[in-house]
Design a protein around this motif. Structure first.
Motif, PDB file in Angstrom:
ATOM      1  N   TRP A   1     -19.985  12.445   7.360  1.00 40.41           N
ATOM      2  CA  TRP A   1     -20.165  10.995   7.389  1.00 40.41           C
ATOM      3  C   TRP A   1     -20.517  10.438   6.022  1.00 40.41           C
ATOM      4  N   VAL A   2     -21.457  11.099   5.329  1.00 43.12           N
ATOM      5  CA  VAL A   2     -21.877  10.562   4.021  1.00 43.12           C
ATOM      6  C   VAL A   2     -20.737  10.600   3.028  1.00 43.12           C
ATOM      7  N   THR A   3     -20.010  11.714   2.994  1.00 42.37           N
ATOM      8  CA  THR A   3     -18.927  11.803   2.002  1.00 42.37           C
ATOM      9  C   THR A   3     -17.789  10.839   2.361  1.00 42.37           C
ATOM     10  N   ALA A   4     -17.514  10.665   3.651  1.00 35.16           N
ATOM     11  CA  ALA A   4     -16.483   9.703   4.048  1.00 35.16           C
ATOM     12  C   ALA A   4     -16.870   8.299   3.575  1.00 35.16           C
ATOM     13  N   LEU A   5     -18.165   7.995   3.724  1.00 38.31           N
ATOM     14  CA  LEU A   5     -18.659   6.690   3.293  1.00 38.31           C
ATOM     15  C   LEU A   5     -18.497   6.494   1.789  1.00 38.31           C
ATOM     16  N   LEU A   6     -18.872   7.537   1.032  1.00 39.89           N
ATOM     17  CA  LEU A   6     -18.764   7.422  -0.428  1.00 39.89           C
ATOM     18  C   LEU A   6     -17.300   7.309  -0.847  1.00 39.89           C
ATOM     19  N   ALA A   7     -16.427   8.075  -0.174  1.00 43.36           N
ATOM     20  CA  ALA A   7     -15.006   8.002  -0.515  1.00 43.36           C
ATOM     21  C   ALA A   7     -14.480   6.597  -0.231  1.00 43.36           C
ATOM     22  N   ALA A   8     -14.897   6.025   0.893  1.00 46.08           N
ATOM     23  CA  ALA A   8     -14.439   4.670   1.226  1.00 46.08           C
ATOM     24  C   ALA A   8     -14.891   3.670   0.167  1.00 46.08           C
ATOM     25  N   MET A   9     -16.137   3.885  -0.372  1.00 48.44           N
ATOM     26  CA  MET A   9     -16.656   2.964  -1.396  1.00 48.44           C
ATOM     27  C   MET A   9     -15.717   2.866  -2.599  1.00 48.44           C
TER      28      MET A   9
ATOM     29  N   ALA B   1       0.831  -1.208   0.000  1.00 48.69           N
ATOM     30  CA  ALA B   1       0.000   0.000   0.000  1.00 48.69           C
ATOM     31  C   ALA B   1       0.863   1.255   0.000  1.00 48.69           C
ATOM     32  N   LEU B   2       1.956   1.204   0.754  1.00 44.03           N
ATOM     33  CA  LEU B   2       2.798   2.398   0.830  1.00 44.03           C
ATOM     34  C   LEU B   2       3.478   2.670  -0.499  1.00 44.03           C
ATOM     35  N   ARG B   3       3.679   1.591  -1.271  1.00 49.05           N
ATOM     36  CA  ARG B   3       4.257   1.788  -2.589  1.00 49.05           C
ATOM     37  C   ARG B   3       3.291   2.598  -3.463  1.00 49.05           C
ATOM     38  N   GLN B   4       1.986   2.462  -3.170  1.00 53.62           N
ATOM     39  CA  GLN B   4       0.987   3.198  -3.957  1.00 53.62           C
ATOM     40  C   GLN B   4       0.262   4.194  -3.071  1.00 53.62           C
ATOM     41  N   ILE B   5       1.027   4.995  -2.403  1.00 51.68           N
ATOM     42  CA  ILE B   5       0.450   5.936  -1.448  1.00 51.68           C
ATOM     43  C   ILE B   5      -0.464   6.929  -2.155  1.00 51.68           C
ATOM     44  N   GLY B   6      -0.232   7.126  -3.454  1.00 46.91           N
ATOM     45  CA  GLY B   6      -1.071   8.038  -4.229  1.00 46.91           C
ATOM     46  C   GLY B   6      -2.535   7.642  -4.198  1.00 46.91           C
ATOM     47  N   ASP B   7      -2.811   6.325  -4.134  1.00 46.43           N
ATOM     48  CA  ASP B   7      -4.201   5.863  -4.104  1.00 46.43           C
ATOM     49  C   ASP B   7      -4.938   6.428  -2.893  1.00 46.43           C
ATOM     50  N   SER B   8      -4.284   6.367  -1.726  1.00 47.47           N
ATOM     51  CA  SER B   8      -4.910   6.909  -0.513  1.00 47.47           C
ATOM     52  C   SER B   8      -5.127   8.404  -0.648  1.00 47.47           C
ATOM     53  N   ALA B   9      -4.131   9.081  -1.210  1.00 43.63           N
ATOM     54  CA  ALA B   9      -4.234  10.534  -1.354  1.00 43.63           C
ATOM     55  C   ALA B   9      -5.438  10.899  -2.216  1.00 43.63           C
ATOM     56  N   ILE B  10      -5.664  10.096  -3.279  1.00 44.75           N
ATOM     57  CA  ILE B  10      -6.790  10.405  -4.170  1.00 44.75           C
ATOM     58  C   ILE B  10      -8.116  10.228  -3.447  1.00 44.75           C
ATOM     59  N   ILE B  11      -8.199   9.184  -2.608  1.00 47.68           N
ATOM     60  CA  ILE B  11      -9.442   8.948  -1.863  1.00 47.68           C
ATOM     61  C   ILE B  11      -9.738  10.136  -0.939  1.00 47.68           C
ATOM     62  N   VAL B  12      -8.690  10.599  -0.246  1.00 44.87           N
ATOM     63  CA  VAL B  12      -8.885  11.732   0.666  1.00 44.87           C
ATOM     64  C   VAL B  12      -9.272  12.986  -0.118  1.00 44.87           C
ATOM     65  N   LEU B  13      -8.643  13.132  -1.267  1.00 43.48           N
ATOM     66  CA  LEU B  13      -8.947  14.280  -2.115  1.00 43.48           C
ATOM     67  C   LEU B  13     -10.418  14.247  -2.551  1.00 43.48           C
ATOM     68  N   PHE B  14     -10.884  13.076  -2.909  1.00 38.88           N
ATOM     69  CA  PHE B  14     -12.291  12.928  -3.293  1.00 38.88           C
ATOM     70  C   PHE B  14     -13.200  13.309  -2.129  1.00 38.88           C
ATOM     71  N   PHE B  15     -12.835  12.841  -0.937  1.00 41.29           N
ATOM     72  CA  PHE B  15     -13.595  13.137   0.285  1.00 41.29           C
ATOM     73  C   PHE B  15     -13.761  14.646   0.455  1.00 41.29           C
ATOM     74  N   VAL B  16     -12.635  15.366   0.374  1.00 41.60           N
ATOM     75  CA  VAL B  16     -12.677  16.812   0.571  1.00 41.60           C
ATOM     76  C   VAL B  16     -13.481  17.474  -0.547  1.00 41.60           C
ATOM     77  N   LEU B  17     -13.235  17.031  -1.773  1.00 43.93           N
ATOM     78  CA  LEU B  17     -13.881  17.648  -2.922  1.00 43.93           C
ATOM     79  C   LEU B  17     -15.401  17.454  -2.875  1.00 43.93           C
ATOM     80  N   ALA B  18     -15.831  16.234  -2.555  1.00 49.56           N
ATOM     81  CA  ALA B  18     -17.273  15.952  -2.488  1.00 49.56           C
ATOM     82  C   ALA B  18     -17.915  16.796  -1.405  1.00 49.56           C
ATOM     83  N   ALA B  19     -17.224  16.939  -0.264  1.00 44.44           N
ATOM     84  CA  ALA B  19     -17.784  17.729   0.829  1.00 44.44           C
ATOM     85  C   ALA B  19     -17.866  19.204   0.452  1.00 44.44           C
ATOM     86  N   VAL B  20     -16.901  19.662  -0.333  1.00 44.03           N
ATOM     87  CA  VAL B  20     -16.870  21.065  -0.734  1.00 44.03           C
ATOM     88  C   VAL B  20     -18.008  21.388  -1.701  1.00 44.03           C
TER      89      VAL B  20
END
Lengths: 68, 244, 221
Positions: free
Chosen positions: C56-64, C15-34
């Motif tokens: 909560w809803v956006t965190a859930l969608l980002a996790a999906m 996972a750490l080798r592809q840390i970008g994947d996590s960053a994108i999920i968090v980015l989606f979370f922030v963007l959707a909430a905005v």
């Protein structure tokens, strides 16, 4: 005549009641009709396949299905 | 003892014997139940004639839960004992259950508009039935999502069991969340809270719907069995043609 | 137990080798909430009222979005089969996968959550409950999502289907997560909501590895 229209009006709620019953009828009868049609097309398909498959296969078909 | 019905020919014989015992009483009970529901039952002192929607709404809600339970049970049987008919019955039941759940939501909506003044409220019972509807749809979608049908039916079976554990949890959490819907009035410790003139048509419709489900389940299982056989046969023919 | 640690270490390395994947999920979370303030208007009171639900809803969608690739790479290159044949029970593998998912997705979402709460002007009294519910709720989401990922492994339309299966099952977490934050803001006791969320987490911790393992087994059959 008055009685019939009173009955259809259902104390002013006729629209709701009749559409509820109508929807139930459409959905439940529709599901039945679709299921019957599926049964018919699938049986026709099996019959067609049976017709052009060699005899040996036809005899084994039942047993093979049971184990699969 | 159940194992012997795994043979399609035996199942078909059994289904043919049982079918009239389900289909005819279902038709008769529903028609007589409808007569009582529409003509021969009193309007409610509070809800007037709209109470007549209850005679389809409540049995549909019963069926939504009953069909899901039967689906989860046969899924468990299919996974544990690997009985070939069990997955088939879950697969055949799902669309019927989804239809009953949809009927329940739709009639509830048509009852809610005149009584509560709105088509939909985010009330506990409505919401948990809506989620049940999504579970049915998810089951059917998962079943059809694989190129290998056997994989689809096993995956969907696991989902049905997870949903079965989760449905009470969802139910109780939305109960806490919000509530407006009237409490259940038929099944109570102190006996039913509604009059027998309403209870009799209600039960007639309930039993009629159950028998309708049984008849349709047999019919759909038979179709699925034939479809499986058609698939097997066309594969066999394809093999033979390529071998020649 | 050592098997769990070994698998977890492997997962984390990958996972750490592809840390970008996590960053994108968090980015989606922030963007959707905005997006919400653009849709409903910037009125501060309303945004504060919406804050717990939106987070909560956006965190859930980002996790999906993050579940689809949970097992697919291992499934395709055959390492999942090797894990299944290895000494560790498949239940342990499932638990390790969920733990790794939480560390790489749930935890970053949890860290980003207060940021969104600030943008929405969540009252100060809500932050404690927000972090506690996130700490209890995101692992539950990881566990349930792992089951969904295992069920849809190798299917057509994996991602959308996965959301369709998992979202209805996660509703209780959402209900009690937002209820606890609302209660904290309103000055009501939060304890029972948190206890229930803890109960869901414990239940999921026990049951979901069994379901995931069963689903993986039949995917490998």
């Amino acid at each position: 005549m008055q009685m019939i229209s009173d009955f259809l009006a259902m104390g002013g709620y006729g629209g709701f009641i009749w559409s509820a019953y109508g929807a139930v009828a459409v959905i439940l009868i529709g599901l039945l009709v679709i299921s019957l049609r599926e049964l018919r097309t699938t049986s026709a398909e099996v019959a067609a396949l049976e017709a052009n498959s060699p005899r040996r296969r036809r005899n084994n078909a039942d047993n093979k299905d049971a184990t699969s | 003892m159940i194992q012997q019905y795994a043979n399609p020919a035996r199942f078909n014989r059994l289904a043919a014997t049982l079918m009239p015992w389900f289909a005819w009483p279902a038709g008769i009970l529903i028609v007589v139940g409808l007569y009582f529901a529409l003509f021969n039952s009193p309007p409610d002192y509070q809800q007037g004639d709209t109470v007549r929607i209850m005679y389809v709404h409540v049995p549909a809600a019963w069926m939504a839960l009953f069909v899901y339970t039967s689906m989860a049970l046969s899924s468990a049987v299919g996974l544990i004992w690997k009985h070939p008919l069990a997955h088939l019955s879950a697969q055949a039941a799902a669309p019927i259950g989804a239809c009953f759940t949809f009927v329940c939501l739709l009639t509830g909506s048509l009852w809610g508009k005149p009584m509560w003044g709105t088509w939909w409220v985010w009330d506990a019972r409505l919401t948990s039935v809506l989620i049940l509807f999504f579970l049915y749809l998810g089951f059917m979608a998962l079943q059809n999502a694989f190129d290998d049908p056997a994989r689809g039916e096993r995956s969907a079976a696991i989902l049905a069991i997870i949903g079965f554990i989760n449905v009470p949890i969802i139910k109780f959490s939305v109960d806490w969340w919000n509530t407006l819907h009237q409490p259940a009035s038929v099944v109570k410790m102190s006996g039913p809270a509604i009059h027998s003139s309403m209870l009799i048509p209600l039960f007639m419709m309930g039993i009629g719907f159950t028998l309708y489900f049984c008849a349709l389940l047999l019919l759909r299982m038979k179709t699925l069995m034939l479809a499986r056989r058609a698939r097997g046969m066309s594969m066999a023919q394809l093999h033979q043609q390529t071998a020649e | 137990m050592s098997a769990l640690v070994l698998i977890l270490r492997r997962e984390m390395r990958l996972a750490l080798r592809q840390i970008g994947d996590s960053a994108i999920i968090v980015l989606f979370f922030v963007l959707a909430a905005v997006l919400f303030p653009f849709g409903v208007g910037p009125e501060p009171n309303m945004l504060a009222r919406m804050a717990p639900g939106v987070v909560w809803v956006t965190a859930l969608l980002a996790a999906m979005l993050s579940f689809e690739r949970l097992f697919t790479p291992d499934f395709e290159d055959g390492s999942l089969e090797q894990l299944a044949l290895g000494p560790a029970p498949l239940e342990m593998v499932a638990l390790a996968k969920a733990a790794a998912h939480w560390l790489t997705t749930g935890l970053p979402l949890m860290i980003a959550a207060p940021l969104i709460a600030v943008l929405y002007r969540l009252p100060d009294s809500g932050y404690g409950a927000l972090m506690t519910t996130m700490a209890l709720g995101t692992p539950t989401i990881s566990l349930i999502g792992t089951v969904g990922a295992a069920l849809t492994l190798g299917s057509r339309r994996g991602g959308v289907l996965l959301s369709l299966l998992v979202i209805p099952l996660i509703v209780p977490v959402l209900i009690f997560g937002t209820a606890a934050i609302d209660a904290a803001i309103g000055g009501f006791p939060v304890r029972q909501h948190l206890m229930l969320m803890g109960g869901f987490l414990l239940g999921a911790l026990v049951l979901t590895p069994l379901a995931t393992a069963a689903a993986l087994r039949q995917a490998l059959e």
